[in-house]
Write a protein that holds these residues in place. Structure first.
Motif, PDB file in Angstrom:
ATOM      1  N   ALA A 131       0.570  -1.050   0.257  1.00 30.24           N
ATOM      2  CA  ALA A 131      -0.001   0.023  -0.044  1.00 30.24           C
ATOM      3  C   ALA A 131       0.854   1.064   0.223  1.00 30.24           C
ATOM      4  CB  ALA A 131      -0.877   0.081   1.103  1.00 30.24           C
ATOM      5  N   PHE A 132       1.968   1.253   0.724  1.00 20.83           N
ATOM      6  CA  PHE A 132       2.767   2.352   0.757  1.00 20.83           C
ATOM      7  C   PHE A 132       3.363   2.531  -0.583  1.00 20.83           C
ATOM      8  CE2 PHE A 132       5.574   5.416   2.615  1.00 20.83           C
ATOM      9  CZ  PHE A 132       5.060   5.837   3.766  1.00 20.83           C
ATOM     10  N   ARG A 133       3.616   1.521  -1.369  1.00 23.35           N
ATOM     11  CA  ARG A 133       4.182   1.770  -2.588  1.00 23.35           C
ATOM     12  C   ARG A 133       3.358   1.901  -3.459  1.00 23.35           C
ATOM     13  NH1 ARG A 133       6.373  -3.057  -3.676  1.00 23.35           N
ATOM     14  NH2 ARG A 133       7.849  -2.452  -5.301  1.00 23.35           N
ATOM     15  N   GLY A 134       1.892   2.090  -2.951  1.00 20.54           N
ATOM     16  CA  GLY A 134       0.947   2.346  -4.106  1.00 20.54           C
ATOM     17  C   GLY A 134       0.592   1.076  -4.921  1.00 20.54           C
ATOM     18  N   TYR A 165      -7.869   0.268   3.849  1.00 17.41           N
ATOM     19  CA  TYR A 165      -8.567   1.640   3.459  1.00 17.41           C
ATOM     20  C   TYR A 165      -7.352   2.682   3.720  1.00 17.41           C
ATOM     21  CZ  TYR A 165     -12.686  -1.307   3.724  1.00 17.41           C
ATOM     22  OH  TYR A 165     -13.412  -2.317   3.687  1.00 17.41           O
ATOM     23  N   PHE A 166      -6.455   2.889   2.938  1.00 16.14           N
ATOM     24  CA  PHE A 166      -5.333   3.455   3.229  1.00 16.14           C
ATOM     25  C   PHE A 166      -5.649   4.856   3.472  1.00 16.14           C
ATOM     26  CE2 PHE A 166      -0.511   3.065   2.868  1.00 16.14           C
ATOM     27  CZ  PHE A 166      -0.520   1.873   3.775  1.00 16.14           C
ATOM     28  N   ASN A 167      -6.689   5.326   2.666  1.00 20.10           N
ATOM     29  CA  ASN A 167      -6.985   6.842   2.863  1.00 20.10           C
ATOM     30  C   ASN A 167      -7.531   7.231   4.002  1.00 20.10           C
ATOM     31  OD1 ASN A 167      -8.986   5.146   1.886  1.00 20.10           O
ATOM     32  ND2 ASN A 167      -9.745   6.804   0.384  1.00 20.10           N
ATOM     33  N   LYS A 168      -7.837   6.295   4.801  1.00 23.82           N
ATOM     34  CA  LYS A 168      -8.558   6.591   6.186  1.00 23.82           C
ATOM     35  C   LYS A 168      -7.567   6.644   7.453  1.00 23.82           C
ATOM     36  CE  LYS A 168     -12.774   4.909   6.999  1.00 23.82           C
ATOM     37  NZ  LYS A 168     -14.021   3.913   7.131  1.00 23.82           N
ATOM     38  N   TYR A 169      -7.852   7.075   8.540  1.00 21.66           N
ATOM     39  CA  TYR A 169      -7.112   6.934   9.716  1.00 21.66           C
ATOM     40  C   TYR A 169      -5.920   7.740   9.591  1.00 21.66           C
ATOM     41  CZ  TYR A 169     -10.478   3.188  10.025  1.00 21.66           C
ATOM     42  OH  TYR A 169     -11.788   2.572  10.005  1.00 21.66           O
ATOM     43  N   ASP A 170      -4.541   7.233  10.043  1.00 20.80           N
ATOM     44  CA  ASP A 170      -3.483   7.930  10.478  1.00 20.80           C
ATOM     45  C   ASP A 170      -2.531   7.915   8.997  1.00 20.80           C
ATOM     46  OD1 ASP A 170      -4.538   8.680  12.649  1.00 20.80           O
ATOM     47  OD2 ASP A 170      -3.359   7.437  13.945  1.00 20.80           O
ATOM     48  N   PHE A 171      -3.014   7.217   7.893  1.00 18.05           N
ATOM     49  CA  PHE A 171      -1.850   6.940   7.028  1.00 18.05           C
ATOM     50  C   PHE A 171      -1.342   8.311   6.567  1.00 18.05           C
ATOM     51  CE2 PHE A 171      -0.540   6.901   2.470  1.00 18.05           C
ATOM     52  CZ  PHE A 171       0.463   5.919   2.657  1.00 18.05           C
ATOM     53  N   ASN A 172      -2.096   9.340   6.188  1.00 18.23           N
ATOM     54  CA  ASN A 172      -1.512  10.520   5.757  1.00 18.23           C
ATOM     55  C   ASN A 172      -0.527  11.099   6.703  1.00 18.23           C
ATOM     56  OD1 ASN A 172      -2.459  10.540   3.195  1.00 18.23           O
ATOM     57  ND2 ASN A 172      -4.362  11.737   3.831  1.00 18.23           N
ATOM     58  N   SER A 173      -0.876  11.076   8.091  1.00 14.29           N
ATOM     59  CA  SER A 173       0.202  11.694   9.019  1.00 14.29           C
ATOM     60  C   SER A 173       1.415  10.852   8.990  1.00 14.29           C
ATOM     61  CB  SER A 173      -0.516  12.159  10.445  1.00 14.29           C
ATOM     62  OG  SER A 173      -1.116  10.894  10.786  1.00 14.29           O
ATOM     63  N   HIS A 209       2.691   9.317   6.524  1.00 10.90           N
ATOM     64  CA  HIS A 209       3.375   9.399   5.192  1.00 10.90           C
ATOM     65  C   HIS A 209       4.115  10.677   5.367  1.00 10.90           C
ATOM     66  CE1 HIS A 209       3.649   9.741   0.633  1.00 10.90           C
ATOM     67  NE2 HIS A 209       4.052   8.589   0.996  1.00 10.90           N
ATOM     68  N   GLU A 210       3.291  11.917   6.003  1.00 12.31           N
ATOM     69  CA  GLU A 210       4.003  13.269   5.966  1.00 12.31           C
ATOM     70  C   GLU A 210       5.181  13.113   7.092  1.00 12.31           C
ATOM     71  OE1 GLU A 210       3.499  16.033   4.631  1.00 12.31           O
ATOM     72  OE2 GLU A 210       2.371  14.875   3.154  1.00 12.31           O
ATOM     73  N   ARG A 211       4.984  12.208   8.137  1.00 14.01           N
ATOM     74  CA  ARG A 211       5.928  12.129   9.128  1.00 14.01           C
ATOM     75  C   ARG A 211       7.170  11.503   8.533  1.00 14.01           C
ATOM     76  NH1 ARG A 211       6.283  12.007  14.972  1.00 14.01           N
ATOM     77  NH2 ARG A 211       8.417  11.720  15.210  1.00 14.01           N
ATOM     78  N   ILE A 212       7.124  10.374   7.777  1.00 18.15           N
ATOM     79  CA  ILE A 212       8.258   9.716   7.342  1.00 18.15           C
ATOM     80  C   ILE A 212       8.813  10.794   6.218  1.00 18.15           C
ATOM     81  CG2 ILE A 212       8.884   7.884   5.659  1.00 18.15           C
ATOM     82  CD1 ILE A 212       7.078   6.052   7.289  1.00 18.15           C
ATOM     83  N   LYS A 213       7.938  11.207   5.419  1.00 21.01           N
ATOM     84  CA  LYS A 213       8.670  12.362   4.359  1.00 21.01           C
ATOM     85  C   LYS A 213       9.325  13.609   5.065  1.00 21.01           C
ATOM     86  CE  LYS A 213       6.050  14.248   1.531  1.00 21.01           C
ATOM     87  NZ  LYS A 213       4.677  14.304   0.679  1.00 21.01           N
ATOM     88  N   SER A 214       8.851  13.909   6.228  1.00 27.92           N
ATOM     89  CA  SER A 214       9.622  15.211   6.929  1.00 27.92           C
ATOM     90  C   SER A 214      10.840  14.694   7.663  1.00 27.92           C
ATOM     91  CB  SER A 214       8.591  16.129   7.756  1.00 27.92           C
ATOM     92  OG  SER A 214       8.361  15.290   8.785  1.00 27.92           O
ATOM     93  N   ASP A 215      11.051  13.370   8.040  1.00 25.41           N
ATOM     94  CA  ASP A 215      11.824  12.961   8.997  1.00 25.41           C
ATOM     95  C   ASP A 215      12.971  12.504   7.905  1.00 25.41           C
ATOM     96  OD1 ASP A 215      10.583  13.497  10.878  1.00 25.41           O
ATOM     97  OD2 ASP A 215      10.326  11.274  11.848  1.00 25.41           O
ATOM     98  N   LEU A 216      12.780  12.203   6.729  1.00 25.67           N
ATOM     99  CA  LEU A 216      13.526  11.629   5.936  1.00 25.67           C
ATOM    100  C   LEU A 216      14.974  12.130   5.878  1.00 25.67           C
ATOM    101  CD1 LEU A 216      11.915  10.432   2.271  1.00 25.67           C
ATOM    102  CD2 LEU A 216      12.760   8.975   4.429  1.00 25.67           C
ATOM    103  N   PRO A 217      15.092  13.641   5.481  1.00 24.00           N
ATOM    104  CA  PRO A 217      16.369  14.050   5.726  1.00 24.00           C
ATOM    105  C   PRO A 217      17.074  13.698   6.949  1.00 24.00           C
ATOM    106  CG  PRO A 217      14.815  15.637   4.916  1.00 24.00           C
ATOM    107  CD  PRO A 217      14.238  14.729   5.367  1.00 24.00           C
TER     108      PRO A 217
END
Ligand SMILES: Nc1nc2c(ncn2[C@@H]2O[C@H](COP(=O)(O)OP(=O)(O)OP(=O)(O)O)[C@@H](O)[C@H]2O)c(=O)[nH]1
Ligand SMILES: [Mg+2]
Length: 396
Positions: free
Chosen positions: A64-67, A210-218, A220-228
């Motif tokens: 799911a994370f990889r779409g 149901y990936f679009n529900k619950y905390d998935f977006n947060s 995703h955002e968290r991982i993205k912002s933590d990447l660097p």
């Protein structure tokens, strides 16, 4: 067997090159070089380990994370199913971020599960951080695993999966309240993590279906912002070793000169230091120490440059120093240092003996001077090298 090096985009050769480069530079240029290296973050591969009990939905999450969806017959889609399907770590590339790899790890929580052995088995060094997936309550094996991961100094995110089933089950009860149900689930995990000393635990509630529900977006955002930061963290784990090695090398080469300098001191007409039994050429000590200070780039000019390049204040950089460089290299501070050293007591005792035998007194004094100077220089050099290392690390 594959080693962690096989998975790292920064090759051992590159690290060696970096080391060579830095060892020829002064400290402030080294800071620049390292910073530049850190800035080329895109080259750094990120390895994310996905772990959790068997059937918790690790493979579904990765897809799911990889779409991708489970049914996608893409050969690169992680295998999912009712039976235990994942035995060995397997890597899956993120389709958008080529240098992000998800590792589908074998399940935890089997009767034979031992967190330490498990991490060894999956080659934990390979991963930059962990995603732990729990599909049910927070259990003992989660505790064990988190403790063990913390011990390896790696970061982790905690995920509670299959939230859709939990909600479905809760719906059967009277007074069903979705928010309350979600809060309870979150609390259970947060408390479990807090109990084992995780500060401010963050738990993400996810459904792989149901990936679009619950905390998935947060998440995703968290991982993205933590990447660097994660990438930086990866380098920060290797850098201290590099820095230590370079400083050690420099120290060794300066150490070679100590004996001849001490010999000079002993043969010259050294002046006895008031209150100190041994005759030491203080001027010579001061000179050598100033040399060390410059060699390690701790002189005012270099510190200023390091401060400008790193954005850390000079006061802050000074605050990590403990050697004589910090208070200033003067005759007074040198005498202070000599008096503080353990030489003081022993030399005094020796002097008393020497005064009984005036004939050889001179020679013995020369010998003592030699010992005192080489001892002091070694001690000062060691402390300044330590300062240089700390300043460099503090500038990162
Ligand atoms: N309801 C629901 N079922 C899920 C969810 N995620 C996974 N599943 C199902 O749970 C089963 C196990 O999922 P996997 O993704 O294979 O689990 P795994 O953790 O990779 O399992 P192992 O590889 O055997 O350790 C499959 O039947 C999935 O379809 C979810 O979020 N909700
Ligand atoms: Mg699996």
């Amino acid at each position: 067997m594959a080693t962690s090096e096989d998975y790292s985009v920064i090759t051992q050769e590159e690290l060696e090159d970096l080391k060579e480069l830095i060892s020829t530079q002064d400290l402030s240029s080294a800071v620049d070089t390292i910073k530049h290296f850190l800035d080329q973050q895109d080259r750094v591969e990120l390895n994310i380990a996905v772990t959790g009990e068997s059937g918790s939905g690790k493979s579904t999450f990765i897809n799911a994370f990889r779409g991708l969806r489970d049914e996608d017959e893409d050969e690169d889609s992680a295998e999912t199913g009712e039976v235990e399907t994942t035995k060995k770590p397997k890597a899956y590339k993120h389709p958008k971020y080529e240098n992000v790899k998800f590792w589908d790890l074998p399940g935890i929580g089997t009767p034979k599960f031992k967190a330490h052995e498990y991490l060894e088995h999956v080659q934990f060094e390979r991963y930059d951080f962990f995603i732990i997936i729990a599909s049910d309550r927070f259990r003992k094996y989660h505790t064990d695993l988190v403790k063990e991961i913390k011990r390896t100094k790696k970061n982790f995110y905690f995920i509670r999966s299959k939230i859709d089933s939990s909600i479905d089950a809760a719906k059967r009860r009277k007074n069903f309240n979705e928010k309350k149900t979600l809060d309870n689930i979150r609390e259970d995990c947060v408390n479990g993590l807090r109990e084992i000393g995780v500060e401010d635990p963050v738990v993400f509630l996810i459904s792989g279906w149901y990936f679009n529900k619950y905390d998935f977006n947060s998440l995703h955002e968290r991982i993205k912002s933590d990447l660097p930061q994660h990438k930086r963290h990866v380098l920060m784990l290797t850098l201290p070793n590099i820095i230590t090695e370079i400083i050690e090398r420099k120290k060794k080469s300066l150490e070679k000169d100590i004996l001849s300098v001490a010999f000079l001191s002993a043969s010259a007409a050294a002046v006895p230091v008031p209150g100190l039994s041994v005759a030491v050429d203080i001027g010579l000590l001061v000179n050598e120490t100033l040399k060390y200070k410059t060699a390690f780039g701790l002189d005012d000019e270099s510190l200023k440059k390091i401060s400008e390049r790193s954005g850390k204040s000079i006061e802050f950089l000074m605050s990590v120093m403990t050697s004589v460089v910090r208070e200033g290299i003067t005759t007074a501070s040198m005498i202070h240092l000599l008096k503080q050293s353990s030489l003081y007591v022993t030399e005094e005792a020796v002097e008393r003996v020497v005064s009984f035998i005036p004939m050889i007194g001179q020679a013995v004094a020369g010998g003592l001077s030699f010992l005192a100077v080489s001892y002091m220089l070694k001690k000062i050099l060691k402390e300044i090298a330590e300062d240089a290392k700390n300043v460099l690390l503090a500038s990162m």
